[in-house]
Design an enzyme around this catalytic site. Sequence first.
Site, short mmCIF file in Angstrom:
data_model
loop_
_atom_site.label_atom_id
_atom_site.label_comp_id
_atom_site.label_asym_id
_atom_site.label_seq_id
_atom_site.Cartn_x
_atom_site.Cartn_y
_atom_site.Cartn_z
N ASP A 188 3.95 -4.79 -1.80
CA ASP A 188 2.74 -4.76 -2.39
C ASP A 188 1.89 -6.19 -3.09
O ASP A 188 2.66 -6.73 -3.75
CB ASP A 188 1.74 -3.30 -2.90
CG ASP A 188 1.19 -2.81 -2.77
OD1 ASP A 188 -0.17 -3.27 -1.67
OD2 ASP A 188 0.69 -1.49 -3.09
N ASP A 251 -6.00 0.04 3.81
CA ASP A 251 -5.40 1.71 3.63
C ASP A 251 -6.29 2.36 4.15
O ASP A 251 -7.59 2.71 4.42
CB ASP A 251 -5.78 2.38 1.80
CG ASP A 251 -4.26 1.11 1.29
OD1 ASP A 251 -3.89 0.39 1.09
OD2 ASP A 251 -4.36 1.68 0.06
C1 GLA Z 1 -1.94 0.05 -1.57
C2 GLA Z 1 -1.18 0.24 -0.85
C3 GLA Z 1 -0.87 1.65 -0.39
C4 GLA Z 1 -0.15 2.59 -1.45
C5 GLA Z 1 -1.24 2.41 -2.83
C6 GLA Z 1 -0.12 2.60 -4.29
O1 GLA Z 1 -3.38 0.72 -1.97
O2 GLA Z 1 -2.36 -0.44 0.03
O3 GLA Z 1 -0.02 1.78 0.67
O4 GLA Z 1 1.57 1.99 -1.22
O5 GLA Z 1 -1.17 0.83 -2.99
O6 GLA Z 1 -0.89 2.44 -5.39
#
Ligand code: GLA
Length: 468
Positions: A188, A251
């Site tokens: 991430d 997301d």
């Molecule tokens: C980010 C990623 C998500 C998830 C969250 C976890 O937002 O894009 O897919 O992994 O972190 O905290």
Amino acid sequence: MRSKPGVADSSGAGEEFVEYKMVKMGGPMFSLKRTKMKPFSSLSGSIGFLCCLGLVHGLSNGVARLPALAYNTWNAYQCNIDEDLIITTAKLMKSLGLQAAGYEYVNIDDCWAEKNRSSTGELVADTTRFKSGMKNLTDQIHALGFKAGIYSDSGWFTCAGYPGSFDHEAQDAETLFGKWGFDYLKYDNCAIPFDDITRQGIVGKYAQMSTALANFAKTGKTIVFSLCEWGWSQVWLWGATLGHSWRTTGDIGPNWPSLAAIINFNSFITQATNFYGRNDLDMLQLGNGGLTFDEAKSHFTAWALMKSPLIIGTNLSAITPDILGILTNHEILAINQDPVEAASVSPFRWGVNPDWTSNDTHPAQYWSGPSQSGTVFMLLNTLDESSDMFFNLTESPWIRAGRQYSVRDLWTHTDNGTAIRNFTAHAVPTHGVVALLLKDAGNEPNGIFPQCAVWWQCTAEDGTRVGG
Ligand code: GLA
């Protein structure tokens, strides 16, 4: 049968030494000592590594030649995870037939760690929620016939505030993949260190872990590397040099506007996808939120035919037969896992919009792509009402003029006759999809008019222009 298409009218910089003391950032105090920071040196290290493998595309390093088929905890559970849930989920993957359908990885997302590293700087798994230890957990996952995935972050902290791998890349690779036995890393992009610490952009930050994984691979085990930096820095231009997949957007949400926006964005970068490296449209939301059955089908179809990793993200103990049926559609999965043709489907006509127009609400509607067993078509009805969807076969570059095609419906699992020149899918439902596989069925009948399906520049041998 919810949609019934039918055949219509047949017509670097050098080494740098920086030392940091006690930094506080949304968590406990850390003593951070940074040594031998080499901006971009790791990237060139990666390229050096890549150069010697006789590249076909991207990493081409033995794993993730095809899109990952997986489970991930985030969309269903966020931080509410523990070892029992992981094992229960893996067992359900088996008993529900998902493993037999090809789903291979069981992946843990954020929130698995203690907030502090050990005294020697190692990551520590949450001692309550993962009390039996991560090695024990991956052993169980492996014993069930799966591979195991884990999550970390390229910055100081993960998005939920747990330790990130920045400046610990090699050590974390050893812990996660050496000691604990994981096979896959989602990486991430939260808590990005200051520029005067990193002296590099996103590419360099991700290259650090890519290099750590390449070095770890020398022990004999190659890790699948899933970049999650939300499409920043045009990752589709360079992601394949560092990893096997890359998120292209922020997301995903369990609702149609989110799906439509992701499809729209990715419609412009389909050429980045190939064997060993591909756009990742984010984890599936099938089974979550308020998606209708048709929206869920469209979601799965678009992700699969665009050759995204397919990562299930719903509570499997409550999954409905409808959603399970979608996730295990073997004809759609076969396109996603095509061992011969890696290409994504791409739009040949936008439909509602002028071609090449970005529209988050109404993404491109008419798509096609090659497959080992024919030309794939995807028709998406982005309208809020059902509609007929018509296309001329030769709008797709993979269709031969003057030939007729048998039509296989990949959702009804039926052969729907022979298409000559064009095809109409009737009454495609709101936000619904039609997925077709067209196979060459020989010359079209003699005497079809007009002489060319594409009328412009259609010319007789004596030079007479018969078309427009
Ligand atoms: C980010 C990623 C998500 C998830 C969250 C976890 O937002 O894009 O897919 O992994 O972190 O905290």
